[in-house]
Design a protein around this motif. Sequence first.
Motif, PDB file in Angstrom:
ATOM      1  N   ALA A   1       1.265   3.720  35.322  1.00  0.00           N
ATOM      2  CA  ALA A   1       2.494   3.059  35.756  1.00  0.00           C
ATOM      3  C   ALA A   1       2.438   2.608  37.211  1.00  0.00           C
ATOM      4  O   ALA A   1       3.476   2.244  37.781  1.00  0.00           O
ATOM      5  CB  ALA A   1       3.671   4.013  35.567  1.00  0.00           C
ATOM      6  N   VAL A   2       1.257   2.626  37.812  1.00  0.00           N
ATOM      7  CA  VAL A   2       1.135   2.277  39.235  1.00  0.00           C
ATOM      8  C   VAL A   2       1.689   0.879  39.541  1.00  0.00           C
ATOM      9  O   VAL A   2       2.440   0.700  40.513  1.00  0.00           O
ATOM     10  CB  VAL A   2      -0.326   2.412  39.702  1.00  0.00           C
ATOM     11  CG1 VAL A   2      -0.532   1.768  41.068  1.00  0.00           C
ATOM     12  CG2 VAL A   2      -0.716   3.884  39.772  1.00  0.00           C
TER      13      VAL A   2
ATOM     14  N   ILE B   1       5.403   5.673  27.855  1.00  0.00           N
ATOM     15  CA  ILE B   1       6.748   5.575  28.427  1.00  0.00           C
ATOM     16  C   ILE B   1       6.943   4.252  29.152  1.00  0.00           C
ATOM     17  O   ILE B   1       7.954   3.552  28.951  1.00  0.00           O
ATOM     18  CB  ILE B   1       7.007   6.763  29.373  1.00  0.00           C
ATOM     19  CG1 ILE B   1       7.101   8.065  28.564  1.00  0.00           C
ATOM     20  CG2 ILE B   1       8.293   6.553  30.187  1.00  0.00           C
ATOM     21  CD1 ILE B   1       7.164   9.312  29.403  1.00  0.00           C
ATOM     22  N   VAL B   2       5.976   3.885  30.001  1.00  0.00           N
ATOM     23  CA  VAL B   2       6.173   2.705  30.838  1.00  0.00           C
ATOM     24  C   VAL B   2       6.082   1.411  30.029  1.00  0.00           C
ATOM     25  O   VAL B   2       6.541   0.359  30.472  1.00  0.00           O
ATOM     26  CB  VAL B   2       5.163   2.707  32.005  1.00  0.00           C
ATOM     27  CG1 VAL B   2       3.800   2.188  31.559  1.00  0.00           C
ATOM     28  CG2 VAL B   2       5.697   1.898  33.186  1.00  0.00           C
ATOM     29  N   THR B   3       5.497   1.483  28.830  1.00  0.00           N
ATOM     30  CA  THR B   3       5.463   0.307  27.959  1.00  0.00           C
ATOM     31  C   THR B   3       6.854  -0.013  27.410  1.00  0.00           C
ATOM     32  O   THR B   3       7.212  -1.185  27.239  1.00  0.00           O
ATOM     33  CB  THR B   3       4.483   0.533  26.791  1.00  0.00           C
ATOM     34  OG1 THR B   3       3.175   0.745  27.332  1.00  0.00           O
ATOM     35  CG2 THR B   3       4.447  -0.685  25.874  1.00  0.00           C
ATOM     36  N   PHE B   4       7.645   1.021  27.177  1.00  0.00           N
ATOM     37  CA  PHE B   4       8.937   0.814  26.519  1.00  0.00           C
ATOM     38  C   PHE B   4      10.141   1.172  27.390  1.00  0.00           C
ATOM     39  O   PHE B   4      11.260   0.752  27.094  1.00  0.00           O
ATOM     40  CB  PHE B   4       8.998   1.653  25.229  1.00  0.00           C
ATOM     41  CG  PHE B   4       7.888   1.341  24.257  1.00  0.00           C
ATOM     42  CD1 PHE B   4       7.918   0.176  23.503  1.00  0.00           C
ATOM     43  CD2 PHE B   4       6.814   2.210  24.098  1.00  0.00           C
ATOM     44  CE1 PHE B   4       6.902  -0.116  22.609  1.00  0.00           C
ATOM     45  CE2 PHE B   4       5.794   1.930  23.198  1.00  0.00           C
ATOM     46  CZ  PHE B   4       5.833   0.754  22.454  1.00  0.00           C
TER      47      PHE B   4
ATOM     48  N   ARG C   1      -7.196   1.605  34.404  1.00  0.00           N
ATOM     49  CA  ARG C   1      -6.386   0.405  34.168  1.00  0.00           C
ATOM     50  C   ARG C   1      -6.922  -0.791  34.931  1.00  0.00           C
ATOM     51  O   ARG C   1      -6.788  -1.934  34.482  1.00  0.00           O
ATOM     52  CB  ARG C   1      -4.928   0.681  34.557  1.00  0.00           C
ATOM     53  CG  ARG C   1      -4.012  -0.499  34.207  1.00  0.00           C
ATOM     54  CD  ARG C   1      -2.548  -0.149  34.255  1.00  0.00           C
ATOM     55  NE  ARG C   1      -1.729  -1.304  33.930  1.00  0.00           N
ATOM     56  CZ  ARG C   1      -0.406  -1.295  33.899  1.00  0.00           C
ATOM     57  NH1 ARG C   1       0.271  -0.181  34.169  1.00  0.00           N
ATOM     58  NH2 ARG C   1       0.278  -2.383  33.603  1.00  0.00           N
ATOM     59  N   TYR C   2      -7.555  -0.553  36.079  1.00  0.00           N
ATOM     60  CA  TYR C   2      -8.039  -1.650  36.911  1.00  0.00           C
ATOM     61  C   TYR C   2      -9.429  -2.131  36.504  1.00  0.00           C
ATOM     62  O   TYR C   2      -9.835  -3.226  36.859  1.00  0.00           O
ATOM     63  CB  TYR C   2      -8.057  -1.221  38.381  1.00  0.00           C
ATOM     64  CG  TYR C   2      -6.672  -1.064  38.968  1.00  0.00           C
ATOM     65  CD1 TYR C   2      -6.010  -2.141  39.538  1.00  0.00           C
ATOM     66  CD2 TYR C   2      -6.020   0.158  38.921  1.00  0.00           C
ATOM     67  CE1 TYR C   2      -4.736  -2.003  40.066  1.00  0.00           C
ATOM     68  CE2 TYR C   2      -4.743   0.309  39.439  1.00  0.00           C
ATOM     69  CZ  TYR C   2      -4.107  -0.783  40.016  1.00  0.00           C
ATOM     70  OH  TYR C   2      -2.833  -0.635  40.530  1.00  0.00           O
TER      71      TYR C   2
ATOM     72  N   ILE D   1      -0.024   1.013  27.411  1.00  0.00           N
ATOM     73  CA  ILE D   1      -0.329   1.942  26.331  1.00  0.00           C
ATOM     74  C   ILE D   1      -1.772   1.771  25.854  1.00  0.00           C
ATOM     75  O   ILE D   1      -2.432   2.746  25.463  1.00  0.00           O
ATOM     76  CB  ILE D   1       0.670   1.774  25.161  1.00  0.00           C
ATOM     77  CG1 ILE D   1       0.557   2.957  24.201  1.00  0.00           C
ATOM     78  CG2 ILE D   1       0.456   0.462  24.411  1.00  0.00           C
ATOM     79  CD1 ILE D   1       1.644   2.990  23.156  1.00  0.00           C
ATOM     80  N   GLN D   2      -2.304   0.559  25.890  1.00  0.00           N
ATOM     81  CA  GLN D   2      -3.711   0.349  25.545  1.00  0.00           C
ATOM     82  C   GLN D   2      -4.619   1.030  26.548  1.00  0.00           C
ATOM     83  O   GLN D   2      -5.630   1.641  26.193  1.00  0.00           O
ATOM     84  CB  GLN D   2      -4.013  -1.150  25.473  1.00  0.00           C
ATOM     85  CG  GLN D   2      -3.381  -1.861  24.293  1.00  0.00           C
ATOM     86  CD  GLN D   2      -3.611  -3.364  24.344  1.00  0.00           C
ATOM     87  OE1 GLN D   2      -3.528  -3.993  25.408  1.00  0.00           O
ATOM     88  NE2 GLN D   2      -3.918  -3.947  23.194  1.00  0.00           N
ATOM     89  N   CYS D   3      -4.243   0.926  27.804  1.00  0.00           N
ATOM     90  CA  CYS D   3      -4.991   1.620  28.860  1.00  0.00           C
ATOM     91  C   CYS D   3      -4.931   3.125  28.645  1.00  0.00           C
ATOM     92  O   CYS D   3      -5.939   3.830  28.776  1.00  0.00           O
ATOM     93  CB  CYS D   3      -4.409   1.251  30.219  1.00  0.00           C
ATOM     94  SG  CYS D   3      -4.688   2.411  31.547  1.00  0.00           S
ATOM     95  N   GLY D   4      -3.742   3.645  28.304  1.00  0.00           N
ATOM     96  CA  GLY D   4      -3.574   5.080  28.132  1.00  0.00           C
ATOM     97  C   GLY D   4      -4.429   5.655  27.023  1.00  0.00           C
ATOM     98  O   GLY D   4      -4.816   6.829  27.072  1.00  0.00           O
ATOM     99  N   LEU D   5      -4.749   4.850  26.012  1.00  0.00           N
ATOM    100  CA  LEU D   5      -5.570   5.348  24.910  1.00  0.00           C
ATOM    101  C   LEU D   5      -6.955   5.792  25.374  1.00  0.00           C
ATOM    102  O   LEU D   5      -7.544   6.702  24.797  1.00  0.00           O
ATOM    103  CB  LEU D   5      -5.702   4.265  23.829  1.00  0.00           C
ATOM    104  CG  LEU D   5      -4.436   3.973  23.011  1.00  0.00           C
ATOM    105  CD1 LEU D   5      -4.630   2.739  22.137  1.00  0.00           C
ATOM    106  CD2 LEU D   5      -4.057   5.174  22.153  1.00  0.00           C
ATOM    107  N   PHE D   6      -7.485   5.164  26.428  1.00  0.00           N
ATOM    108  CA  PHE D   6      -8.808   5.535  26.918  1.00  0.00           C
ATOM    109  C   PHE D   6      -8.818   6.970  27.459  1.00  0.00           C
ATOM    110  O   PHE D   6      -9.842   7.642  27.437  1.00  0.00           O
ATOM    111  CB  PHE D   6      -9.276   4.573  28.012  1.00  0.00           C
ATOM    112  CG  PHE D   6      -9.935   3.337  27.476  1.00  0.00           C
ATOM    113  CD1 PHE D   6     -11.246   3.372  27.039  1.00  0.00           C
ATOM    114  CD2 PHE D   6      -9.237   2.151  27.394  1.00  0.00           C
ATOM    115  CE1 PHE D   6     -11.866   2.242  26.526  1.00  0.00           C
ATOM    116  CE2 PHE D   6      -9.842   1.004  26.898  1.00  0.00           C
ATOM    117  CZ  PHE D   6     -11.160   1.041  26.462  1.00  0.00           C
ATOM    118  N   TYR D   7      -7.680   7.430  27.960  1.00  0.00           N
ATOM    119  CA  TYR D   7      -7.623   8.781  28.506  1.00  0.00           C
ATOM    120  C   TYR D   7      -7.728   9.846  27.421  1.00  0.00           C
ATOM    121  O   TYR D   7      -7.976  11.020  27.721  1.00  0.00           O
ATOM    122  CB  TYR D   7      -6.321   8.974  29.296  1.00  0.00           C
ATOM    123  CG  TYR D   7      -6.264   8.169  30.570  1.00  0.00           C
ATOM    124  CD1 TYR D   7      -6.778   8.668  31.750  1.00  0.00           C
ATOM    125  CD2 TYR D   7      -5.691   6.899  30.587  1.00  0.00           C
ATOM    126  CE1 TYR D   7      -6.726   7.933  32.927  1.00  0.00           C
ATOM    127  CE2 TYR D   7      -5.632   6.152  31.748  1.00  0.00           C
ATOM    128  CZ  TYR D   7      -6.144   6.675  32.918  1.00  0.00           C
ATOM    129  OH  TYR D   7      -6.100   5.946  34.069  1.00  0.00           O
TER     130      TYR D   7
END
Length: 495
Positions: free
Chosen positions: A89-90, A214-217, A307-308, A320-326
């Motif tokens: 969410a940065v 969360i930040v997606t929605f 994310r970057y 949320i796509q970025c979060g899946l990598f974690y």
Amino acid sequence: MSDRSSLDLSTTHVTTEEYLAPLEQSRGKSNTLVSVQSEEKSYVAHNYLADDDAEQYKRFSPARKVVIVCILSYYAFLAPISSTAILAAVPEISKTYQTTGDIINASNALYLTSMGIASLVWGPLSQVWGRRPIFVTSGVLFFLFTVATALSPNLAAYFFFRVLTAFQGTSFLVVGSSAIGDVYEPRSRASAMVWLLSGSMTGPAAGPFLGGIIVTFRPWREIFWLLSTMSGFAALILIFFFPETIHSKSSGDLAGKSLPQKSKLLWQRISPIRVIALTFSYPNIFIAGLAAGALVWNQYALLTPIRYILNPRFHLNSPIQCGLFYLAPGAGYLTGTFVGGPWGDYFVRKYIKRRNGLRIPEDRLRSCLAFISIIAPGCILAYGWTLDQEVGGIPVPAIAMFLQGVAQLFCFLSINTYCLDVMHEEGRSAEVIASNYLFRYVFAALGTGVVLPATKAMGVGWFNTVSALFLVAASAAVWLTVEYGPRWREAIDSK
């Protein structure tokens, strides 16, 4: 480093013959020992521990111990997840406060720095006043400061409450590890410690995934409201269900003394200088901290820029796509949880059997050598260069992150339990753990603050190469500790 008077030296004279042979060869070269008899007894007493079941480990039933471990594991999950939940969410946070992503990442670096500094405080305090008062106090304050972060009206308030939240969160990890050492004897300690580490290590990986959802929605402040709910629940559990685990508090030494005497003695017990002095007095403790720092550097250097770096590489558009990598390293940590504990305890029992019932703390480090020297650096190189050269697609970095997660859990488990063992007889295990976490969060802060500009300047391949070399150098130092740690401790203690 142990002055245990109950050690049966008549037994150790025979059973440690194999391990005292190198010492026999060096007689005449060291001026720290006096005679053949006193030398052998000193070496055995300082470096070998009888692996008996002390009464202190029988105070809680097996079921109660499981409850304690479950509470500590959930507790340990909170501070790390709070440190990384904002990574996805940065951009949204920086937009709210009209600043840049680098500034928000700097707040995360401050968060981790505060955790490192706090480790110097909580460990010694818990040895004086006990584990429970520290847990309850820090748990309630963690909840209150997380709520304050969610309500922060400006960037200065956001920074301020993030730092205060982090300061409380370190007690979850430092004192939590010490509490494991309070209730589990060394032969089975790793199997319990692995669950605490699972919580503390899945937190950094789960945080960005939850934050991304969360930040997606929803607005980004909802991240901190979720964290507030979780930390409030933890505070209630601690207040009503967590017992005192330490078997001997040093606060009793203050009784009957005048106020100036109490103040002086208390400062001697809780002074951060005490922990720092311990770290730099013993090479083995310094190396354990450096190895933990190298691991955490790689962990946060891997997680921070996802994310970057990965989003542009694979044309991903949402948090949320970025979060899946974690989830990849998180799955690695969880996988390691089920096998890491038995693996670490197997090595300890193996060498106990070789010595007919005796052990040395450095045996614990043997279980991580292959992981810290080969597997983890190899995964970092594979991750960095496949991204740099844009080959392998999504599966290669995902697999590399998973395997690195497994390797890191094995390494942290070995280092944590070593820190508990190496000065347990002197009652200073909390200080050793505190010094280790100081290294971890100093390097985590550096990794968080440096990774983005360094990756932009060097490229993701070369930056990860430097990180891998750092880990290899640390692994060489760990190997030296395994081989020569008992001799180093003997030399320091005999001065």
